[in-house]
Write a protein that holds these residues in place. Structure first.
Motif, mmCIF file in Angstrom:
data_model
loop_
_atom_site.group_PDB
_atom_site.id
_atom_site.type_symbol
_atom_site.label_atom_id
_atom_site.label_comp_id
_atom_site.label_asym_id
_atom_site.label_seq_id
_atom_site.Cartn_x
_atom_site.Cartn_y
_atom_site.Cartn_z
ATOM 1 N N GLU A 94 6.830 13.591 29.209
ATOM 2 C CA GLU A 94 5.721 12.672 29.433
ATOM 3 C C GLU A 94 4.362 13.372 29.399
ATOM 4 O OE1 GLU A 94 7.928 14.092 31.620
ATOM 5 O OE2 GLU A 94 8.025 12.701 33.302
ATOM 6 N N LEU A 103 -3.891 7.367 36.471
ATOM 7 C CA LEU A 103 -2.669 6.559 36.399
ATOM 8 C C LEU A 103 -2.997 5.093 36.094
ATOM 9 C CD1 LEU A 103 -0.739 8.169 39.354
ATOM 10 C CD2 LEU A 103 0.025 8.155 36.983
ATOM 11 N N GLU A 152 1.228 9.700 32.422
ATOM 12 C CA GLU A 152 2.372 9.006 33.023
ATOM 13 C C GLU A 152 2.714 9.589 34.390
ATOM 14 O OE1 GLU A 152 5.603 8.694 29.850
ATOM 15 O OE2 GLU A 152 3.899 9.608 28.837
ATOM 16 N N LYS A 200 3.823 8.881 40.078
ATOM 17 C CA LYS A 200 3.927 8.100 38.845
ATOM 18 C C LYS A 200 3.249 6.740 38.946
ATOM 19 C CE LYS A 200 7.930 10.406 37.005
ATOM 20 N NZ LYS A 200 9.362 10.441 36.788
ATOM 21 N N CYS A 211 -3.773 4.570 32.527
ATOM 22 C CA CYS A 211 -2.637 5.002 31.714
ATOM 23 C C CYS A 211 -2.944 6.214 30.829
ATOM 24 C CB CYS A 211 -2.103 3.871 30.856
ATOM 25 S SG CYS A 211 -1.397 2.558 31.822
#
Lengths: 49, 316
Positions: free
Chosen positions: B69, B16, B22, B42, B19
């Protein structure tokens, strides 16, 4: 699932094989008649219109 | 397997933070003992909610379909095979997934633990090969982990994920000395009448809540046949015929796709072992077509391929 083996049949019959069709249907009919009516997988509830 | 938790959090946080994904789908502690719940993380700072122990029996592949996502998902052996099935069936795209493999040593059967414990259970923890049950009245009971595994886990022969981008731990040794089909052979050996009664007894407690269907990653139809109203394929009531039709037909929809993850049985509020139905089809697929669902991305499913030498002994 408890359906008698003779109650269900599979066959591969071409549209040109009318004699085979008659034979198979006759045989199936006899076998199913010998088993009698299927009492277990019949819905007993009254049908609601 | 409790030792996986730190690694699970660490991986989720990293993915996370940089990145690469998502959302991370994993498990967090549930509100009741032995009931971990799926959890959708998230933000990197939320990664510490994640846990991993013997109560992560829900199949997370269930949450992958219909999402936009990029997702990271934790996958046990069975889950990973369901992910493969999803990819083969074009329900998810491989490049939108980061699969974090979890080599699995089996999930704990919450009903078995509860039935072998007297008194109300307050907490259940694992230490190595032991499962320790703490009771509300202060007492505690200890079980050997292998004695309280879910039925499917005890006989599992695919504990390691078949597809993964990274692993939370080293692969575990697969079980080779298990008789995978013993229960199915037992049912096959029954005569017609006995078998019919067996299924009547098996499915009699069903309340048609469809929890088994909802927990199943394979059941992704937008409208399930049981919910169709035009035409209405089967009645909505508790008639035995309708209950049986639901269970048998659902099992057939899973033929050649089911990985015996046990999510259906785990979700069932009345403890029906409907896995027996899907497992019979699993056995047939294996014996007739040497097919095991979800083992490789480049193999088409058993019901999707034709070979001239396919067995056809049932056709006269």
């Amino acid at each position: 699932m408890g359906v008698e083996p003779d109650r269900l049949h599979f066959s591969w019959i071409s549209s040109a094989e009318s004699t085979k069709f008659v034979e198979v249907v006759t045989e199936i009919t006899e076998k199913v008649k010998a088993l009698g009516p299927n009492t277990h997988y019949v819905k007993k509830e009254a049908k609601v219109a | 397997m409790i030792a996986y938790t730190d690694k699970v959090r660490q991986i989720a946080r990293r993915l996370l933070e940089d990145c690469s994904v998502e959302m991370v789908i994993g498990f967090r502690k549930g509100s009741q003992p032995m009931m971990n719940e799926p959890c959708f993380i998230k933000k990197a700072e939320d990664a510490d909610q994640l846990v991993w122990d013997g109560n992560c029996g829900i199949n997370l592949a269930n949450y992958l379909t219909g999402r936009k996502e990029k997702i990271a998902v934790f996958a046990k052996g069975c889950d990973s095979r369901n992910i493969v099935t999803h990819i083969v069936e074009n329900k998810v795209q491989r490049d939108r997934l980061v699969i974090i493999g979890v080599p699995c040593t089996g999930m704990i059967d919450k009903r078995l633990v509860a039935s072998q414990t007297e008194g109300e259970i307050e907490a259940v923890s694992e230490t190595g090969d032991k499962v320790v049950v703490k009771l509300k009245d202060g007492g505690s009971t200890e079980f050997d982990r292998r004695q309280v595994l879910q039925g499917n886990c005890a006989l599992c022969v695919h504990r390691n994920p078949v597809i993964y981008d990274e692993l939370v731990a080293d692969l575990v040794e697969e079980q080779t000395d298990v008789d995978h089909w013993a229960d199915i052979r037992e049912i096959e050996a029954m005569d017609v009448e006995k078998r019919r009664r067996f299924f009547e007894d098996l499915l009699a407690p069903c309340i048609r809540c469809y929890a088994c269907r909802n927990a199943c990653p394979l059941c992704y139809c937008p409208t399930c046949f049981v919910d169709e109203s035009r035409p209405q394929w089967l009645g909505k009531g508790q008639d035995q015929i309708d209950v049986h039709t639901f269970h048998f037909l659902r099992a057939f929809h899973c033929a050649g796709r089911c990985t015996d993850c046990g999510a259906c049985q785990r979700a069932c509020p009345v403890g029906i072992n409907m896995r027996l139905l899907t497992k019979k089809l699993e056995k047939d697929c294996f014996e007739l077509y040497q097919w095991e669902a979800g083992m490789a991305l480049d193999q088409r499913p058993a019901l999707d391929t034709y070979k001239p030498d396919d067995p056809e002994g049932f056709i006269k």
